[in-house]
Design an enzyme around this catalytic site. Structure first.
Site, PDB file in Angstrom:
ATOM      1  N   TYR A 125       0.734  -1.220  -0.219  1.00 18.56           N
ATOM      2  CA  TYR A 125      -0.006   0.075  -0.026  1.00 18.56           C
ATOM      3  C   TYR A 125       0.885   1.238   0.183  1.00 18.56           C
ATOM      4  O   TYR A 125       0.421   2.505   0.493  1.00 18.56           O
ATOM      5  CB  TYR A 125      -0.887  -0.005   1.292  1.00 18.56           C
ATOM      6  CG  TYR A 125      -2.139  -0.937   1.229  1.00 18.56           C
ATOM      7  CD1 TYR A 125      -1.747  -2.482   1.018  1.00 18.56           C
ATOM      8  CD2 TYR A 125      -3.390  -0.705   1.177  1.00 18.56           C
ATOM      9  CE1 TYR A 125      -2.639  -3.482   0.902  1.00 18.56           C
ATOM     10  CE2 TYR A 125      -4.381  -1.503   1.070  1.00 18.56           C
ATOM     11  CZ  TYR A 125      -4.134  -2.752   0.875  1.00 18.56           C
ATOM     12  OH  TYR A 125      -5.063  -3.852   0.817  1.00 18.56           O
ATOM     13  N   LYS A 176       6.163 -14.427   3.975  1.00 19.60           N
ATOM     14  CA  LYS A 176       6.461 -15.187   2.757  1.00 19.60           C
ATOM     15  C   LYS A 176       7.998 -14.913   2.718  1.00 19.60           C
ATOM     16  O   LYS A 176       8.582 -14.503   1.744  1.00 19.60           O
ATOM     17  CB  LYS A 176       5.782 -14.623   1.511  1.00 19.60           C
ATOM     18  CG  LYS A 176       5.995 -15.736   0.324  1.00 19.60           C
ATOM     19  CD  LYS A 176       5.013 -16.902   0.568  1.00 19.60           C
ATOM     20  CE  LYS A 176       5.158 -17.636  -0.704  1.00 19.60           C
ATOM     21  NZ  LYS A 176       4.698 -18.869  -0.501  1.00 19.60           N
ATOM     22  N   ASP A 209       0.678 -18.518   2.703  1.00 19.64           N
ATOM     23  CA  ASP A 209      -0.307 -19.291   1.987  1.00 19.64           C
ATOM     24  C   ASP A 209      -0.565 -20.620   3.042  1.00 19.64           C
ATOM     25  O   ASP A 209      -1.939 -21.038   2.929  1.00 19.64           O
ATOM     26  CB  ASP A 209       0.367 -19.965   0.633  1.00 19.64           C
ATOM     27  CG  ASP A 209       1.793 -20.162   0.714  1.00 19.64           C
ATOM     28  OD1 ASP A 209       2.344 -19.858   2.007  1.00 19.64           O
ATOM     29  OD2 ASP A 209       2.285 -20.702  -0.186  1.00 19.64           O
ATOM     30  N   ASP A 233      -4.862  -7.883   4.823  1.00 17.07           N
ATOM     31  CA  ASP A 233      -6.018  -7.477   4.203  1.00 17.07           C
ATOM     32  C   ASP A 233      -7.010  -8.625   3.813  1.00 17.07           C
ATOM     33  O   ASP A 233      -8.037  -8.524   4.183  1.00 17.07           O
ATOM     34  CB  ASP A 233      -5.527  -6.588   3.120  1.00 17.07           C
ATOM     35  CG  ASP A 233      -7.177  -5.925   2.429  1.00 17.07           C
ATOM     36  OD1 ASP A 233      -8.092  -5.698   3.462  1.00 17.07           O
ATOM     37  OD2 ASP A 233      -7.136  -5.596   1.399  1.00 17.07           O
ATOM     38  N   ASP A 237     -10.098 -10.840   5.611  1.00 15.49           N
ATOM     39  CA  ASP A 237     -11.563 -11.112   5.028  1.00 15.49           C
ATOM     40  C   ASP A 237     -11.669 -12.634   4.806  1.00 15.49           C
ATOM     41  O   ASP A 237     -12.958 -13.099   5.160  1.00 15.49           O
ATOM     42  CB  ASP A 237     -11.526 -10.695   3.428  1.00 15.49           C
ATOM     43  CG  ASP A 237     -12.040  -9.190   3.194  1.00 15.49           C
ATOM     44  OD1 ASP A 237     -11.607  -8.381   4.360  1.00 15.49           O
ATOM     45  OD2 ASP A 237     -12.443  -8.677   2.404  1.00 15.49           O
TER      46      ASP A 237
HETATM   47 MG    MG Z   1     -10.249  -5.217   2.847  1.00 12.66          MG
END
Ligand code: MG
Ligand code: NAI
Length: 340
Positions: A125, A176, A209, A233, A237
């Site tokens: 971001y 990662k 992962d 993020d 979710d």
């Molecule tokens: Mg989101």
């Protein structure tokens, strides 16, 4: 200087506005001495005023003790002058930690109660995308400073989470680093180093992962996870989906000083906006986190327990299989929270 506590409401677009107004109504009943101020931001505001985050809104946010933010709608294509208000607010207010709890519904099979601590200030971001021949490069920034401070937040949260759940403090570092050896390697080392200075906390690490696989398969194996911006993020979710959907998922954005900003994880939900059926629980859980941040632990607990009760016995919104609207659910939660 006034000693009152100010909460800034930024309802935003679509269901964001619907759930924030419902949550503000419950907050005002539970903590009548709070002062509420309202300001605009988002796509509708941009179309009307030319600014997605007007300077008056930012100024009011800086003066507030806490902000309750709904959601805003973002155009998919590049729109000159438009910048996502929530990303700008996080940056401008120095809110480098994003806390995203997920817990199973009261009647779910295998119970879980976890917290994702997401680095909120850098990663993918960074906002830096530049053209190269034939495509674009997006810069993914990882610094020692940001990794160190998010690790401190995560350790602090691991202790709080353990206190609340009665379990041993445990932290999972998600990265990662096998592929992104330098950037995620730096994040990983900082997290492990900081965590080693908290002997009460047990620590493990997991590739992102694998973490996704385990979140889908058995979220009860997690307590507190710490990770970089985009991984956090996406994983949050996923965790929200395991908990019963985006209509339930709250979040907090915190930094080193006031205000902190609280928001449901979901967006403006154009598919259901204007129908009065958005689930207010994500916004109400965010409001409970806001109360706890303002050290109103008693009201926060009452609100959380009222939400648990209504999730168990109804009424429920359509995303949870019910027929009730936003206001009916919020009012049921309010009545329950006001019982003593
Ligand atoms: Mg989101
Ligand atoms: P979304 O979260 O708005 O909706 C995804 C799905 O979840 C939809 O089916 C929606 O009906 C459902 N949903 C969301 N909130 C709900 C609620 N409270 N109760 C019941 N169902 C709910 O994500 P989507 O559709 O990808 O994005 C829509 C817009 O929201 C986009 O413009 C996006 O940029 C924006 N957005 C804004 C955010 C923010 O302001 N923080 C965060 C995420 C998306």
């Amino acid at each position: 200087m006034s000693s009152s506590t100010t909460v800034l409401l930024i309802p935003g677009d679509g269901v964001g506005a619907e759930v924030v107004m419902a949550a503000a109504n419950v907050l005002a009943a539970l903590a009548p001495d709070l002062d509420f101020v309202q300001a605009e931001a988002g796509w509708r505001c941009f179309r009307r005023t030319g600014a997605a985050l007007p300077s008056e809104t930012l100024a009011l946010a800086r003066e507030a003790d806490a902000v309750l933010f709904g959601a805003t709608q973002s155009p998919m294509q590049e729109t000159p002058g438009y910048q996502s208000p929530i990303i700008a607010l996080r940056k401008q207010l120095g809110l480098y930690a994003n806390l995203r709890p997920a817990r199973s519904l009261p009647d779910a099979g295998k119970a879980f109660d976890l917290l994702i601590v997401r680095e909120n200030s850098e990663g993918l971001y960074s906002g830096r995308e530049r053209p190269i021949p034939g495509g674009f490069v997006a810069e993914r920034v990882v610094t020692g400073l940001a990794s160190h401070r998010i690790a401190e937040t995560a350790c602090h949260q691991a202790l709080r989470h353990a206190e609340r759940t009665g379990r041993r403090p445990h932290l999972t570092v998600v990265h990662k680093a096998n592929v992104l050896k330098k950037s995620d390697g730096l994040f990983r080392i900082n997290c492990l180093e900081v965590a080693s200075s908290y002997p009460q906390i047990t620590v493990d690490e997991m590739l992102v992962d694998t973490a996704a696989m385990w979140l889908a398969r058995d979220p009860s194996r997690f307590d507190v996870l710490v990770t970089t911006n985009l991984y956090g993020d996406i994983l949050s979710d996923l965790a929200a989906g395991m908990a019963g959907g985006l209509g339930l998922a709250p979040s907090a954005n915190i930094g080193d000083k006031r205000p902190a900003l609280f928001e449901p994880v979901h967006g403006s939900a154009p598919d259901i906006a204007g129908q009065g059926v958005a689930n207010p629980v994500a916004a109400l859980r965010s409001a409970a986190m806001l109360l706890a941040y303002l050290e109103r632990e008693d009201e926060a607990r009452r609100l959380d327990q009222a939400i648990d009760h209504v999730l168990r016995f109804g009424p429920r919104t359509p995303d949870l299989g019910g027929r009730a609207g936003t206001k009916e659910v919020a009012n049921a939660i309010k009545r329950r929270a006001l019982l003593d």
